[in-house]
Design a protein around this motif. Structure first.
Motif, PDB file in Angstrom:
ATOM      1  N   SER A 176       0.821  -1.210   0.000  1.00  0.00           N
ATOM      2  CA  SER A 176       0.000   0.000   0.000  1.00  0.00           C
ATOM      3  C   SER A 176       0.858   1.265   0.000  1.00  0.00           C
ATOM      4  O   SER A 176       0.365   2.345  -0.315  1.00  0.00           O
ATOM      5  CB  SER A 176      -0.945   0.010   1.207  1.00  0.00           C
ATOM      6  OG  SER A 176      -0.225   0.139   2.413  1.00  0.00           O
ATOM      7  N   SER A 177       2.144   1.128   0.344  1.00  0.00           N
ATOM      8  CA  SER A 177       3.047   2.279   0.333  1.00  0.00           C
ATOM      9  C   SER A 177       3.698   2.501  -1.033  1.00  0.00           C
ATOM     10  O   SER A 177       4.512   3.416  -1.188  1.00  0.00           O
ATOM     11  CB  SER A 177       4.146   2.095   1.391  1.00  0.00           C
ATOM     12  OG  SER A 177       5.037   1.058   1.010  1.00  0.00           O
ATOM     13  N   GLN A 178       3.347   1.684  -2.021  1.00  0.00           N
ATOM     14  CA  GLN A 178       4.005   1.764  -3.324  1.00  0.00           C
ATOM     15  C   GLN A 178       3.920   3.146  -3.973  1.00  0.00           C
ATOM     16  O   GLN A 178       4.897   3.605  -4.573  1.00  0.00           O
ATOM     17  CB  GLN A 178       3.421   0.706  -4.264  1.00  0.00           C
ATOM     18  CG  GLN A 178       4.194   0.526  -5.559  1.00  0.00           C
ATOM     19  CD  GLN A 178       5.622   0.049  -5.344  1.00  0.00           C
ATOM     20  OE1 GLN A 178       5.883  -0.806  -4.510  1.00  0.00           O
ATOM     21  NE2 GLN A 178       6.565   0.640  -6.076  1.00  0.00           N
ATOM     22  N   PRO A 179       2.775   3.871  -3.896  1.00  0.00           N
ATOM     23  CA  PRO A 179       2.735   5.224  -4.487  1.00  0.00           C
ATOM     24  C   PRO A 179       3.829   6.143  -3.942  1.00  0.00           C
ATOM     25  O   PRO A 179       4.397   6.951  -4.686  1.00  0.00           O
ATOM     26  CB  PRO A 179       1.335   5.726  -4.126  1.00  0.00           C
ATOM     27  CG  PRO A 179       0.508   4.484  -4.006  1.00  0.00           C
ATOM     28  CD  PRO A 179       1.438   3.460  -3.416  1.00  0.00           C
ATOM     29  N   TYR A 180       4.124   6.017  -2.637  1.00  0.00           N
ATOM     30  CA  TYR A 180       5.190   6.840  -2.054  1.00  0.00           C
ATOM     31  C   TYR A 180       6.529   6.511  -2.705  1.00  0.00           C
ATOM     32  O   TYR A 180       7.301   7.411  -3.074  1.00  0.00           O
ATOM     33  CB  TYR A 180       5.273   6.614  -0.543  1.00  0.00           C
ATOM     34  CG  TYR A 180       6.579   7.106   0.054  1.00  0.00           C
ATOM     35  CD1 TYR A 180       6.780   8.465   0.271  1.00  0.00           C
ATOM     36  CD2 TYR A 180       7.609   6.212   0.364  1.00  0.00           C
ATOM     37  CE1 TYR A 180       7.985   8.928   0.786  1.00  0.00           C
ATOM     38  CE2 TYR A 180       8.815   6.666   0.871  1.00  0.00           C
ATOM     39  CZ  TYR A 180       9.000   8.020   1.088  1.00  0.00           C
ATOM     40  OH  TYR A 180      10.196   8.465   1.591  1.00  0.00           O
ATOM     41  N   TRP A 181       6.820   5.212  -2.856  1.00  0.00           N
ATOM     42  CA  TRP A 181       8.095   4.808  -3.451  1.00  0.00           C
ATOM     43  C   TRP A 181       8.170   5.233  -4.909  1.00  0.00           C
ATOM     44  O   TRP A 181       9.253   5.618  -5.385  1.00  0.00           O
ATOM     45  CB  TRP A 181       8.282   3.297  -3.321  1.00  0.00           C
ATOM     46  CG  TRP A 181       8.368   2.843  -1.894  1.00  0.00           C
ATOM     47  CD1 TRP A 181       7.423   2.158  -1.197  1.00  0.00           C
ATOM     48  CD2 TRP A 181       9.450   3.057  -0.994  1.00  0.00           C
ATOM     49  NE1 TRP A 181       7.849   1.929   0.094  1.00  0.00           N
ATOM     50  CE2 TRP A 181       9.089   2.468   0.244  1.00  0.00           C
ATOM     51  CE3 TRP A 181      10.693   3.689  -1.104  1.00  0.00           C
ATOM     52  CZ2 TRP A 181       9.932   2.499   1.347  1.00  0.00           C
ATOM     53  CZ3 TRP A 181      11.532   3.710   0.001  1.00  0.00           C
ATOM     54  CH2 TRP A 181      11.150   3.127   1.210  1.00  0.00           C
ATOM     55  N   ASN A 182       7.053   5.172  -5.625  1.00  0.00           N
ATOM     56  CA  ASN A 182       7.046   5.630  -7.017  1.00  0.00           C
ATOM     57  C   ASN A 182       7.454   7.103  -7.109  1.00  0.00           C
ATOM     58  O   ASN A 182       8.244   7.487  -7.974  1.00  0.00           O
ATOM     59  CB  ASN A 182       5.651   5.438  -7.634  1.00  0.00           C
ATOM     60  CG  ASN A 182       5.286   3.967  -7.802  1.00  0.00           C
ATOM     61  OD1 ASN A 182       6.151   3.094  -7.703  1.00  0.00           O
ATOM     62  ND2 ASN A 182       4.022   3.697  -8.036  1.00  0.00           N
ATOM     63  N   ARG A 183       6.898   7.922  -6.214  1.00  0.00           N
ATOM     64  CA  ARG A 183       7.231   9.351  -6.227  1.00  0.00           C
ATOM     65  C   ARG A 183       8.706   9.564  -5.869  1.00  0.00           C
ATOM     66  O   ARG A 183       9.386  10.407  -6.473  1.00  0.00           O
ATOM     67  CB  ARG A 183       6.334  10.115  -5.247  1.00  0.00           C
ATOM     68  CG  ARG A 183       4.873  10.198  -5.675  1.00  0.00           C
ATOM     69  CD  ARG A 183       4.111  11.219  -4.831  1.00  0.00           C
ATOM     70  NE  ARG A 183       4.073  10.870  -3.416  1.00  0.00           N
ATOM     71  CZ  ARG A 183       3.140  10.097  -2.851  1.00  0.00           C
ATOM     72  NH1 ARG A 183       2.156   9.592  -3.600  1.00  0.00           N
ATOM     73  NH2 ARG A 183       3.168   9.833  -1.560  1.00  0.00           N
ATOM     74  N   LEU A 184       9.192   8.796  -4.895  1.00  0.00           N
ATOM     75  CA  LEU A 184      10.591   8.934  -4.488  1.00  0.00           C
ATOM     76  C   LEU A 184      11.528   8.570  -5.632  1.00  0.00           C
ATOM     77  O   LEU A 184      12.506   9.292  -5.914  1.00  0.00           O
ATOM     78  CB  LEU A 184      10.854   8.048  -3.271  1.00  0.00           C
ATOM     79  CG  LEU A 184      12.236   8.163  -2.605  1.00  0.00           C
ATOM     80  CD1 LEU A 184      12.128   7.935  -1.111  1.00  0.00           C
ATOM     81  CD2 LEU A 184      13.233   7.159  -3.193  1.00  0.00           C
ATOM     82  N   ARG A 186      11.586  11.272  -8.275  1.00  0.00           N
ATOM     83  CA  ARG A 186      12.419  12.411  -7.886  1.00  0.00           C
ATOM     84  C   ARG A 186      13.902  12.098  -8.066  1.00  0.00           C
ATOM     85  O   ARG A 186      14.678  12.931  -8.539  1.00  0.00           O
ATOM     86  CB  ARG A 186      12.146  12.810  -6.428  1.00  0.00           C
ATOM     87  CG  ARG A 186      10.805  13.483  -6.198  1.00  0.00           C
ATOM     88  CD  ARG A 186      10.784  14.208  -4.844  1.00  0.00           C
ATOM     89  NE  ARG A 186      11.043  13.313  -3.722  1.00  0.00           N
ATOM     90  CZ  ARG A 186      10.107  12.658  -3.060  1.00  0.00           C
ATOM     91  NH1 ARG A 186       8.824  12.779  -3.414  1.00  0.00           N
ATOM     92  NH2 ARG A 186      10.431  11.881  -2.040  1.00  0.00           N
ATOM     93  N   GLU A 187      14.300  10.876  -7.687  1.00  0.00           N
ATOM     94  CA  GLU A 187      15.695  10.478  -7.835  1.00  0.00           C
ATOM     95  C   GLU A 187      16.092  10.440  -9.309  1.00  0.00           C
ATOM     96  O   GLU A 187      17.219  10.802  -9.672  1.00  0.00           O
ATOM     97  CB  GLU A 187      15.932   9.111  -7.192  1.00  0.00           C
ATOM     98  CG  GLU A 187      15.838   9.103  -5.679  1.00  0.00           C
ATOM     99  CD  GLU A 187      16.956   9.897  -5.030  1.00  0.00           C
ATOM    100  OE1 GLU A 187      18.099   9.848  -5.538  1.00  0.00           O
ATOM    101  OE2 GLU A 187      16.695  10.579  -4.017  1.00  0.00           O
ATOM    102  N   ALA A 188      15.171   9.985 -10.160  1.00  0.00           N
ATOM    103  CA  ALA A 188      15.452   9.951 -11.599  1.00  0.00           C
ATOM    104  C   ALA A 188      15.633  11.358 -12.155  1.00  0.00           C
ATOM    105  O   ALA A 188      16.526  11.613 -12.975  1.00  0.00           O
ATOM    106  CB  ALA A 188      14.322   9.227 -12.334  1.00  0.00           C
ATOM    107  N   GLU A 189      14.789  12.286 -11.705  1.00  0.00           N
ATOM    108  CA  GLU A 189      14.895  13.675 -12.169  1.00  0.00           C
ATOM    109  C   GLU A 189      16.223  14.301 -11.756  1.00  0.00           C
ATOM    110  O   GLU A 189      16.805  15.106 -12.490  1.00  0.00           O
ATOM    111  CB  GLU A 189      13.721  14.496 -11.623  1.00  0.00           C
ATOM    112  CG  GLU A 189      12.376  14.120 -12.260  1.00  0.00           C
ATOM    113  CD  GLU A 189      11.190  14.751 -11.540  1.00  0.00           C
ATOM    114  OE1 GLU A 189      11.394  15.363 -10.469  1.00  0.00           O
ATOM    115  OE2 GLU A 189      10.055  14.627 -12.050  1.00  0.00           O
ATOM    116  N   LYS A 190      16.717  13.919 -10.577  1.00  0.00           N
ATOM    117  CA  LYS A 190      18.003  14.438 -10.117  1.00  0.00           C
ATOM    118  C   LYS A 190      19.160  13.918 -10.957  1.00  0.00           C
ATOM    119  O   LYS A 190      20.230  14.527 -11.013  1.00  0.00           O
ATOM    120  CB  LYS A 190      18.255  14.022  -8.652  1.00  0.00           C
ATOM    121  CG  LYS A 190      17.357  14.693  -7.630  1.00  0.00           C
ATOM    122  CD  LYS A 190      17.695  14.165  -6.253  1.00  0.00           C
ATOM    123  CE  LYS A 190      16.704  14.652  -5.200  1.00  0.00           C
ATOM    124  NZ  LYS A 190      16.992  14.052  -3.874  1.00  0.00           N
TER     125      LYS A 190
END
Length: 465
Positions: free
Chosen positions: A311-319, A322-326
């Protein structure tokens, strides 16, 4: 023979599996995932049949426990064969044949006349069902673009780990109220239902095979023999492909320390999960007076932990986004180990908490609650390791996953066999604390590899640099 580039066959947009409707794609993912769930559930569903098997066949309980060990060993060795088959003949035919054999060979288990037949066909059914642990991930990636694959892949990934937790729950209710053979009769009904769903809802999704089939149809319908697809040009040496599939994973284990240590970490945790099938009866039946079905329900804590994790997968997707954008749109593989860092901490916390609440004087709900972070940690550890291996060893991703599967299965097969002596000698507190200590020793691995992973990949003959 030279092939005209103008006659190379491509899929139309409407023929590409990626362009199926979201509903159809998710139906396929659910059917594939439930099929994997059924297979892994079959591994642990034997956990409460052991006393009945030992009584009927006049053997010891340790021999009866082999039904779990041999099934899991079959799960580990099967991918070495079915992986290359899927790349030559496609995903769907592998699913249908392997699951058909899984169904056929489950009958000798349910109606075994002696212990030899029972154990041999437990191994065979594990081997046949293993396609869903090696090929199904490829089907999910066939259906979704890279930017959208995280959620369906997470849904599929959890199914092989919920299955072993669901097995004792089902087995507990059946063996509390019915003869032990009904465990496998109920399983046969479930497998049959999955076969029907696979035939109706799951099409071929492997694009190279779809292009090859389209080229064949065009040659046949037009009479023009020059239509071709890339798979037509490849030399189909299946024996060589299987040989490479068998030795490459072990080459990776022996000559790449990063892969070896991550696989060892995963193997220890899966071994402990399968050891729990023998440990929980000691904790809850002996310590708290639970009956069989109540002991089966004690595994719900681990299952709840896994559900909370997904259920926490959406949080990891966003993280990860962000790491990919960096990093210019492509995050390094080590980013995937952030989830593993949390999982590596949660697993020993859950086990230590469980260890020191196994006393009969402590209310039974407390050790069940303690198993929740253990279940959450299991999901985080495996998901992070799987995605890391696939991205860090991209040219040989299938071999990297097969090496992980082979080692995990070996540990999961062996651990249940020494669970009884371990808990008898050390007691529930000492034995569980020992396991917690081992996972604590391994917990720093994702922190270390996240820091020095790039250097290790540059030095590795297998990983991408």
């Amino acid at each position: 023979m030279r092939h005209d580039p103008n006659n190379e066959v491509f899929l139309e947009s409407s023929e590409d599996p990626v362009n199926l409707s979201s509903l159809k794609k998710w139906i396929i993912v659910v059917v594939i995932s439930s099929s994997a769930l059924c297979v892994t559930c079959a591994s642990s569903v034997a956990s409460f049949t052991e006393d009945g098997v030992a009584r009927e066949f006049g053997t010891s309980k340790v021999v009866a426990i082999l039904s779990i060990s041999l099934f899991v060993e079959g799960l580990g060795t099967g991918p070495l064969l079915v992986g290359p088959l899927s790349e030559v003949y496609g995903r769907n035919i592998v699913y249908q044949i392997s699951y058909g054999l899984f169904f056929i060979f489950s009958w000798p288990v349910a109606f075994a006349p002696n212990i030899v037949v029972y154990l041999v066909f437990r191994f065979v059914t594990g081997f046949c069902g293993s396609a869903f642990l090696s090929v199904a991930g490829g089907s999910v990636s066939d259906l979704f673009a890279t930017a959208k694959v995280a959620n369906p892949m997470a849904f599929y990934t959890i199914s092989p780990f919920i299955g072993p937790v669901l097995g004792p729950l089902i087995s507990g209710f059946i063996n509390q109220n019915l003869y032990w053979r009904w465990t496998y009769r109920v399983q046969l009904i479930w497998i049959f239902g999955q076969i029907i769903a696979l035939l109706i809802f799951v099409p071929e999704t492997y694009v190279p095979v779809l292009r090859q089939r389209k080229a064949h149809r065009m040659r046949k319908s037009t009479g023009v023999s020059s239509y071709w697809a890339p798979l037509d040009l490849e030399e189909k040496n299946l024996v060589r492909a299987i040989a490479i599939s068998c030795y490459k994973p072990f080459q990776l284990i022996f000559f790449d320390r990063m892969a070896l240590l991550l696989n060892l970490w995963n193997s220890l945790i899966l071994g402990i999960l399968y050891l729990a099938f023998q440990a929980f009866p000691v904790i809850f039946m002996t310590g708290h007076g639970f009956n069989i079905q109540s002991t089966g329900m004690s595994f719900l804590g681990i299952g709840l932990g896994m559900i909370l994790a997904i259920s926490s997968q959406p949080y990891w997707n966003r993280l990860f986004k962000r790491e990919a954008e960096k990093n210019g749109g492509s995050a390094p593989p080590e980013t995937r180990l952030i989830m593993g860092q949390l999982g590596g901490v949660l697993v020993p916390i859950g086990l230590f908490w469980l260890a020191f609440t196994t006393f009969p004087a402590v209310h039974w709900i407390v050790p069940i609650v303690a198993s929740v972070p253990f279940g959450t940690g299991i999901y985080f550890v495996f998901t992070s390791t799987f995605t890391y291996l696939v991205t860090a060893y991209r040219p040989i991703a299938a071999s990297a996953m097969a090496s992980n599967s082979a080692m995990r299965s070996a540990f999961a097969a062996v651990f249940p066999l020494f669970a009884g002596p371990l808990y008898m000698r050390l007691g529930p507190v000492g034995a569980t604390a020992l396991l917690a200590g081992l996972t604590t020793v391994m917990a720093p691995l994702p922190f270390i590899f996240r820091r020095i992973g790039p250097q290790l990949r540059r030095a590795s003959p297998f990983a991408v640099s």
